[in-house]
Design an enzyme around this catalytic site. Sequence first.
Site, PDB file in Angstrom:
ATOM      1  N   LYS A 197      37.688  40.306  33.386  1.00 51.01           N
ATOM      2  CA  LYS A 197      38.684  40.777  34.259  1.00 51.01           C
ATOM      3  C   LYS A 197      37.994  41.293  35.464  1.00 51.01           C
ATOM      4  O   LYS A 197      38.778  41.638  36.520  1.00 51.01           O
ATOM      5  CB  LYS A 197      39.422  41.923  33.569  1.00 51.01           C
TER       6      LYS A 197
HETATM    7  C1  LIG Z   1      40.673  40.882  25.759  1.00 47.79           C
HETATM    8  C2  LIG Z   1      41.692  39.950  26.681  1.00 47.79           C
HETATM    9  N1  LIG Z   1      41.788  38.754  26.425  1.00 47.79           N
HETATM   10  C3  LIG Z   1      42.492  37.966  27.102  1.00 47.79           C
HETATM   11  C4  LIG Z   1      43.215  38.393  28.147  1.00 47.79           C
HETATM   12  C5  LIG Z   1      44.032  37.303  28.890  1.00 47.79           C
HETATM   13  O1  LIG Z   1      43.504  37.236  30.068  1.00 47.79           O
HETATM   14  P1  LIG Z   1      44.537  36.651  31.262  1.00 47.79           P
HETATM   15  O2  LIG Z   1      45.409  38.172  31.599  1.00 47.79           O
HETATM   16  O3  LIG Z   1      43.783  36.458  32.468  1.00 47.79           O
HETATM   17  O4  LIG Z   1      45.703  35.792  30.940  1.00 47.79           O
HETATM   18  C6  LIG Z   1      42.861  39.897  28.702  1.00 47.79           C
HETATM   19  C7  LIG Z   1      43.794  40.220  29.810  1.00 47.79           C
HETATM   20  O5  LIG Z   1      43.988  41.377  29.893  1.00 47.79           O
HETATM   21  C8  LIG Z   1      42.154  40.561  27.905  1.00 47.79           C
HETATM   22  O6  LIG Z   1      42.022  41.774  28.267  1.00 47.79           O
END
Ligand SMILES: Cc1ncc(COP(=O)(O)O)c(C=O)c1O
Length: 452
Positions: free
Chosen positions: A44
């Site tokens: 992120k």
């Molecule tokens: C630990 C984790 N995995 C997966 C995701 C999913 O990613 P995205 O928000 O880009 O779909 C996030 C998003 O906040 C996350 O913090």
Amino acid sequence: MKVYDNVLETIGHTPLIRLHRVTRDVKADVLAKVETFNPGHSIKDRMAVQMINDAEAKGLLKPGGTIIECTSGNTGMGIALVAAVRGYKCIFTTSDKQSKEKLDMLKALGAEVIVCPTNVEPKDPRSYYSVAERLQKQIPNSYWCNQYDNLSNAYAHYTSTGPEIWDQTDGRITHLIVGVGTGGTISGTAKYLKEQNPNIKVWGIDTYGSVFKKYHETGEFDESEIYPYITEGIGEDILPANVDFSLIDHFEKVTDADGALAARRLAREEGLLLGYSAGSALAGLLQLADQLTENDVVVIIFHDHGSRYVGKIYNDDWMRERGFLNKELAVHDLLRAQKGRSVITVGPNDPVRLALQLMKEYDISQLPVIDDNEFIGAVLESTVLNFMLDNPTEHANKSVSDMMDPPFPMVEEDLPVSALNSYFLDKKPAVMAKDRAGNFHILTKYDILQML
Ligand SMILES: Cc1ncc(COP(=O)(O)O)c(C=O)c1O
């Protein structure tokens, strides 16, 4: 000098690492894009910088301003890094199911964190979306990033994650597997990769309790699909603008238990200590393995680091409380639960009076008798009572050896708890065990009941 001007310049260019043991039954070559190498330890960081860069460029965020965001922690961490480097304040709203470690880390970077209830509708004024929206209206010179609908999120992956994966695989990638939350990662990365090769298959990983899979397959936003779940980071009860359903070929749902167990395998079998959603992504891949051939090159994205989950999926008690660990309880689990309580003992030549005193002082009903580092007997409440009733004054001064029972049986640390049954059926009030550090412990029937 080879120097980065600030920490933000170290974001991205994460390694692609081949998986071996966890994918031994998968025919394809499986490569993990391990995003923990980012400075905020998650993918992120990439979109956090992009959202702030775009807000600055559009004049929506001015020097000295406040950044507001609803975040489960990882986006907050990325934003907090940018805020620290560029001098902004941050306020994060988050839900009460997020791990304490994540929230403490945000606070460590100087952010204010507001914890909101998980089990309320997004439109409820107490939800973390609504609170963020309200704060933006109330605080002057503030900017709400809104990672769900802010398309800078997906764009960050279109310009960084996608091109990196294309280059790192020399264009040989055939499948992309990604956990979906806001949808930024999957949509941005998939868009870039499908522009290079439209045949690349994109599989999104979803959770039970989330709306994505059903919506993708039927076009129906089915509220009955929504219920609380434990997995963190993926699945949603809304349709964020960042999820481009047209780029996703299939959604695979993974249970909370399977995601947690797969994350533990990544740590133990690959040396990759990763977050919950990484486990879900791996579990999803394993569920779909029969669709892969030896010619396929699969890239699976692992979003964040396991340090944020040590009190959760990496904690046996947490796993067991949720019924995720089938492994049978063993004596060493009971010893751990006693948290180093030491055994109170008496010697065979000590007076019975001392044994009584110790039983009263420590509120215990039995005492092992030790002589020359060996357990040679036991003082039991019932025996000592009968002995004392016979002749209270005289018997109090007698030696413990005059009235002691045989020693408690010694059991192995690895003995399953169910095997203790035979000892207790045999009317033994307690057993003894030696831990790996060489310390002795007593396990009474009462202790075991309490711990179970
Ligand atoms: C630990 C984790 N995995 C997966 C995701 C999913 O990613 P995205 O928000 O880009 O779909 C996030 C998003 O906040 C996350 O913090």
